[in-house]
Motif scaffolding. Structure first.
Motif, PDB file in Angstrom:
ATOM      1  N   GLY A   1      -8.202  45.025  -6.656  1.00 25.92           N
ATOM      2  CA  GLY A   1      -7.339  45.700  -5.680  1.00 25.92           C
ATOM      3  C   GLY A   1      -6.045  44.943  -5.502  1.00 25.92           C
TER       4      GLY A   1
ATOM      5  N   SER B   1     -11.493  46.799   3.256  1.00 18.87           N
ATOM      6  CA  SER B   1     -10.238  46.446   3.921  1.00 18.87           C
ATOM      7  C   SER B   1     -10.375  45.036   4.472  1.00 18.87           C
ATOM      8  CB  SER B   1      -9.957  47.388   5.095  1.00 18.87           C
ATOM      9  OG  SER B   1      -9.462  48.614   4.631  1.00 18.87           O
TER      10      SER B   1
ATOM     11  N   ARG C   1      -8.257  41.814   6.611  1.00 21.39           N
ATOM     12  CA  ARG C   1      -7.099  41.380   7.400  1.00 21.39           C
ATOM     13  C   ARG C   1      -7.281  39.913   7.741  1.00 21.39           C
ATOM     14  NH1 ARG C   1      -6.143  45.719   5.844  1.00 21.39           N
ATOM     15  NH2 ARG C   1      -5.348  47.540   6.955  1.00 21.39           N
TER      16      ARG C   1
ATOM     17  N   ARG D   1      -3.043  53.283  -7.813  1.00 22.90           N
ATOM     18  CA  ARG D   1      -2.892  53.618  -6.392  1.00 22.90           C
ATOM     19  C   ARG D   1      -2.358  55.033  -6.206  1.00 22.90           C
ATOM     20  NH1 ARG D   1      -5.031  51.988  -2.299  1.00 22.90           N
ATOM     21  NH2 ARG D   1      -3.267  51.579  -0.941  1.00 22.90           N
TER      22      ARG D   1
ATOM     23  N   GLY E   1      -2.539  44.164  -2.366  1.00 25.21           N
ATOM     24  CA  GLY E   1      -2.034  44.305  -1.005  1.00 25.21           C
ATOM     25  C   GLY E   1      -1.091  43.188  -0.630  1.00 25.21           C
ATOM     26  N   HIS E   2      -1.238  42.714   0.604  1.00 18.51           N
ATOM     27  CA  HIS E   2      -0.366  41.670   1.145  1.00 18.51           C
ATOM     28  C   HIS E   2      -1.196  40.437   1.481  1.00 18.51           C
ATOM     29  CE1 HIS E   2       2.448  44.955   1.616  1.00 18.51           C
ATOM     30  NE2 HIS E   2       1.523  45.623   2.273  1.00 18.51           N
TER      31      HIS E   2
ATOM     32  N   ASP F   1       0.359  49.642  -7.750  1.00 18.43           N
ATOM     33  CA  ASP F   1       0.071  49.826  -9.175  1.00 18.43           C
ATOM     34  C   ASP F   1      -0.195  51.303  -9.467  1.00 18.43           C
ATOM     35  OD1 ASP F   1      -2.855  50.332  -8.848  1.00 18.43           O
ATOM     36  OD2 ASP F   1      -2.900  48.225  -8.248  1.00 18.43           O
TER      37      ASP F   1
ATOM     38  N   ALA G   1      -5.068  43.431   2.873  1.00 21.76           N
ATOM     39  CA  ALA G   1      -5.280  43.851   1.487  1.00 21.76           C
ATOM     40  C   ALA G   1      -6.575  44.642   1.372  1.00 21.76           C
ATOM     41  CB  ALA G   1      -5.309  42.627   0.575  1.00 21.76           C
ATOM     42  N   GLY G   2      -6.757  45.266   0.220  1.00 23.50           N
ATOM     43  CA  GLY G   2      -7.948  46.080   0.038  1.00 23.50           C
ATOM     44  C   GLY G   2      -8.324  46.256  -1.417  1.00 23.50           C
ATOM     45  N   CYS G   3      -9.527  46.756  -1.628  1.00 20.98           N
ATOM     46  CA  CYS G   3     -10.002  47.042  -2.980  1.00 20.98           C
ATOM     47  C   CYS G   3     -11.207  47.977  -2.858  1.00 20.98           C
ATOM     48  CB  CYS G   3     -10.399  45.755  -3.704  1.00 20.98           C
ATOM     49  SG  CYS G   3     -11.612  44.752  -2.836  1.00 20.98           S
TER      50      CYS G   3
END
Ligand code: 5GP
Ligand code: MN
Length: 319
Positions: free
Chosen positions: A285, A267, A269, A89, A287-288, A86, A292-294
Motif C-alpha cells: 500500500g 488504515s 494513523r 489506486r 500513503g503518508h 499509484d 497510510a493504508g493497504c
C-alpha cells in the motif's frame, strides 16, 4: 504559466480521476479541477470518473455530474489523476492511463510512483487540494471551486489538527473563506456529522478495541458480517481510525474492515513516532508518514500480527 494551464492547452477532451473509496480530498480535488476547467477552459469537454462518493459531499458543485462507470470507449486527450499515489489506486478507471492521452498526476503522497507523463507531487502539502491551489490562478477560483478546495484541506488535515497543516495551509484556507464559502457547514456536515449507523459502528469499534505495545498501539476491526448487520459499507468507516488514534498514550492506531472473506482494508494513523507509510508500503500500500493504508489477505489475527511486528520495531528504535 502553471503546469495545469499548459497541460490543458490544445486539449479538446479531458478526464479527471481519483482513488478508490474516495475521501474528502479526493472528491474535493476532482470537483475543484472540474469547476475550474468549466470556468477557465470552456472549450475542453471534461468528465469526472469516480467510485460513487459519500452523499455528504453532495453540496459540492458538479457532484451530480460524476460518472461512476467505466465507459466502453475511453478516448481522451488528457487524463488528470488526483490524490492517487499509484496506478492501482485508480481502481477500475486505471484503463484511462492507456486510452486517456497525456497523463497529469497531481498528488501529495510521499509514496507516489510518478506514473504520469507530467507529475506534480508535493509530499509536504497537506492535501492534493493544497497542491492544486498552487496550479490555479487565484483570481479565477470561483466560490464553487473554493468550496471544493476547502473541503479537501479540511478533510486531510482533520480540520487543521494534523502535523501536515502548515502556515501556508491556513493561508490558503483563509483565501478560500474569503471567496464566501459556507465553511462552517462544510466542517460540521461533511466532516463531523455521522449517521446513526455510522455512530453505532464507531461505537462498536471503540468498544472492541485492544491496546498493545504497552498502550502505545491500539487495534480494532469490523468484520463483513457485522457490516452487513448494521447495513454499512466502506463509505461508513471514515473517521474510525482517527478516533482510535485520539486515545491518550497511543502512538499508532490500526483499523481493519473486511472487504471480502479474509481480505482486509487496513488504515493506520500515528502521532509522532511511527512512519506508517513505510509499514503500508511494505505490504503493497502507501500513503503518508502519519496516515497510510493497504489491503491484506489472511486471518485477521495474522494480519494484525504482521503489521504490529513492523510497528513495534519502529517504536523500539525510537525508545
Ligand atoms: P485511509 O486509511 O484513510 O484509507 O488512507 C490513508 C492514506 O493512505 C490516504 O492518503 C490514502 O490515499 C493512502 N492509502 C490508503 N490505502 C492505500 C493503498 O492501498 N495504497 C496506497 N498507495 N495508498 C493508500
Ligand atoms: Mn489526500
Amino acid at each position: 504559466m502553471s503546469l495545469l494551464h499548459s497541460f490543458l492547452e490544445n486539449k479538446k477532451t479531458a478526464v479527471i480521476l481519483g482513488h478508490t473509496n474516495p475521501d474528502g480530498d479526493c472528491v474535493g480535488s476532482c470537483l475543484a479541477v472540474y469547476n475550474y476547467l468549466k470556468d477557465c477552459f470552456p472549450q475542453v469537454d471534461v468528465t469526472v470518473y469516480l467510485e460513487q462518493p459519500a452523499d455528504k459531499f453532495r453540496y459540492l458543485n458538479g457532484f451530480e455530474q460524476i460518472r461512476t462507470e467505466m465507459p466502453a470507449d475511453f478516448q481522451a486527450d488528457g487524463c488528470i489523476c488526483l490524490d492517487s499515489g499509484d496506478r492501482d489506486r485508480l481502481g477500475a478507471f486505471s484503463g484511462f492511463l492507456e486510452g486517456g492521452g497525456e497523463v497529469l498526476c497531481v498528488d501529495h503522497h510521499i509514496t507516489n510512483t510518478r506514473y504520469g507523463d507530467k507529475n506534480v507531487v508535493e509530499p509536504e502539502a497537506s492535501s492534493t487540494c493544497e497542491v492544486l491551489f498552487g496550479l490555479m490562478d487565484e483570481e479565477k477560483i470561483s466560490k464553487e471551486t473554493a468550496a471544493c478546495l476547502y473541503t479537501g484541506i479540511v478533510h486531510d488535515t482533520g480540520v487543521f489538527q494534523y502535523t501536515n497543516t502548515s502556515a501556508k495551509t491556513m493561508e490558503i484556507a483563509g483565501k478560500m473563506m474569503a471567496k464566501g464559502i459556507d465553511f462552517s457547514t462544510i466542517v460540521s456536515e461533511s466532516f463531523y456529522q455521522k449517521s446513526y449507523v455510522q455512530n453505532q459502528v464507531l461505537g462498536r469499534a471503540l468498544l472492541e478495541s485492544i491496546l498493545f505495545c504497552d498502550g502505545q498501539c491500539i487495534f480494532s476491526a469490523i468484520r463483513k458480517r457485522d457490516m452487513e448487520f448494521y447495513g454499512v459499507t466502506s463509505r461508513d468507516m471514515e473517521g474510525i481510525v482517527e478516533q482510535l488514534r485520539s486515545t491518550a498514550g497511543v502512538e499508532c492506531a490500526i483499523f481493519l474492515y473486511e472487504k471480502e472473506f479474509q481480505e482486509y482494508k487496513v488504515s493506520m494513523r500515528s502521532k509522532k513516532k511511527v512512519d506508517v507509510s513505510k509499514v503500508a508500503s511494505y505490504f503493497g500500500g502507501g500513503g503518508h508518514v502519519r496516515a497510510a493504508g493497504c489491503t491484506m489477505n489472511g486471518r485477521m489475527h495474522d494480519v494484525v500480527n504482521n503489521l504490529s511486528i513492523h510497528i513495534a520495531k519502529q517504536l523500539e528504535e525510537q525508545a
